[in-house]
Write an enzyme that holds these catalytic residues in place. Structure first.
Site, short mmCIF file in Angstrom:
data_model
loop_
_atom_site.label_atom_id
_atom_site.label_comp_id
_atom_site.label_asym_id
_atom_site.label_seq_id
_atom_site.Cartn_x
_atom_site.Cartn_y
_atom_site.Cartn_z
N CYS A 159 22.13 35.63 2.59
CA CYS A 159 20.80 35.70 2.00
C CYS A 159 20.72 34.63 0.91
CB CYS A 159 20.58 37.09 1.42
SG CYS A 159 18.92 37.38 0.82
N CYS A 353 8.80 32.98 5.40
CA CYS A 353 9.34 33.21 4.06
C CYS A 353 8.50 32.49 3.02
CB CYS A 353 10.78 32.70 3.97
SG CYS A 353 11.97 33.83 4.70
#
Length: 424
Positions: A159, A353
């Site tokens: 991540c 995103c």
């Protein structure tokens, strides 16, 4: 009648509970097991770190929305998933039986794999609201007597967006406080290059993020393996492309936020056939476990192989859009199964995103998330910050209302329309 248990109430678990309740028969029971009685909007934690949000702003009590939708909420930490008994054992010894289980636990944070890493050591975290509030207290003390800052993601992390966001948001806040000139900043990452993101880049994220960091006078070290964090120092090995050591850095630091590697939670670790050696849930194209087809896995807790070999281990992120597609496929498949049909739905695994930098940001769209792609786009500007703030408000409102919606799909369609991105 079937009893469907959802283990975990993060992004995937909450959406799964809502969508499954809507998709299955009225006579079927839906139960959620979660360690806490609240949902936390983790993407806002970097804002909590610098004091732009309080805990109350991004935490939602789950009891009301769950009850409203006819979902039972059991508050307790899962000790062990017992597939042979078709039950989940809680820490207090209680066993919750199920006909079908959806594992949406998210990860266990592997701070212990690196000496001195994490909130109990010498670095901060934005992986949980409790970590973020602790980090805020540390940040306020830091600002009274500033010095070097290190932000990044360690070896094995999967991540990277929140690391870039935290880095840039801290930089923006330091400028607002007029102490930026007193703070050398370094980004330390296991990625082979800036903007890799665990996805081998999306669009022009490499150039966009490098340019942003140069503009903000932030140095970086890629192919980095963090050896240990101590009071005032982080020791980092920088590797060459062939995996040999290029240089060992003893980096001074007065404040640091480092994302850890993930692993599966203790409740599923070591269950043969259910999870891999790292503890991630094994699933097929229908999100079902091959050995135990009554068990589904969604979100960060599932096993996905890395993109390819890199000098330092780099995991693949499970982004919100990707998780949402897993949720929808799982809900529709369960609806088919309880009606005696074979499951047919598969997740799309696309990605959208919004990486907020406090004053502007970078957005990207990847269809599918793992290359080669039909859509491979990235863009930047002040609109990204505005969009992230708006999305936070929109998403939390839907969680509070208990409504099931394809949040990320709607956001993606808006991006495509606004920026004329070519979609497949």
């Amino acid at each position: 009648m079937a009893k469907i248990v959802v283990l975990g109430a993060g992004l995937g678990g909450v959406l799964a509970a809502y969508e499954i309740r809507k998709a299955v028969r009225r006579k079927d029971d839906v139960v959620v097991i979660n360690e806490y009685d609240f949902y936390q909007f983790v993407p806002s934690n970097p804002w909590v770190l610098v004091g732009w949000r309080d805990r109350e702003d991004i935490v939602v009590d789950l009891a009301g929305p769950m009850k409203k939708r006819g979902i039972e909420l059991v508050v307790g930490k899962a000790a062990k998933v017992q597939p042979e008994q078709k039950s989940v054992q809680l820490g207090d010894g209680t066993a919750i039986p199920y006909d079908y289980l959806v594992i949406a636990t998210g990860p266990e944070l592997a701070f212990d794999e690196i000496e001195g890493l994490g909130p109990k050591g010498h670095t901060q975290s934005v992986c949980h609201i409790d970590h973020a509030t602790q980090a805020n207290l540390a940040f306020e003390e830091f600002c009274k007597d500033p010095g070097p800052v290190i932000v990044g993601a360690v070896q094995g992390a999967s991540c990277y967006g929140p690391a870039y966001e935290t880095l840039m948001i801290i930089e923006t806040e330091l400028r607002k406080r007029k102490i930026r000139d007193r703070v050398p900043m370094t980004y330390v990452t296991s990625e082979p290059y800036i903007g890799h993101l665990g996805l081998d880049g999306v669009g022009d994220t490499k150039s966009l993020l490098e340019s942003e960091m140069r503009e903000r006078h932030i140095k970086w070290i890629t192919n980095a393996r963090v050896l240990k964090a101590e009071a005032g120092t982080m020791t980092v090995e920088e590797l060459n492309e062939d995996g040999t050591i290029k240089e060992v850095h003893a980096l001074p630091m007065k404040f640091s936020m480092m994302l850890p590697a993930f692993r599966g939670v203790g409740a599923v670790q070591g269950v043969e056939g259910l999870s891999n050696p790292r503890g991630f849930i094994l699933v097929d194209k229908h999100q079902r476990n091959p050995k135990y087809p009554e068990i589904f896995g969604i979100g960060v807790c599932i096993a996905i192989p890395p993109m390819g070999k890199t000098p330092v281990p780099v995991g693949v992120p499970k982004t919100g859009f990707m998780i949402e597609s897993m949720v929808t496929a799982t809900a529709e498949n369960l609806a088919q199964i309880v009606r005696g049909e074979a499951p047919t739905h598969e997740a799309t695994w696309n990605a959208i995103c919004l990486a907020d930098f406090g004053d502007k940001g970078v957005a990207f769209v990847a269809q599918p998330q793992i290359p080669p792609r039909n859509v491979n786009w990235s863009g930047s500007g002040g609109w990204v910050h505005t969009a992230k703030v708006g999305f936070e408000k929109y998403f939390l409102g839907k969680v509070r209302s208990g409504k099931s919606e394809t949040f990320y799909e709607n956001a993606l369609l808006g991006l495509i329309k606004t920026h004329k991105i070519k979609a497949n």
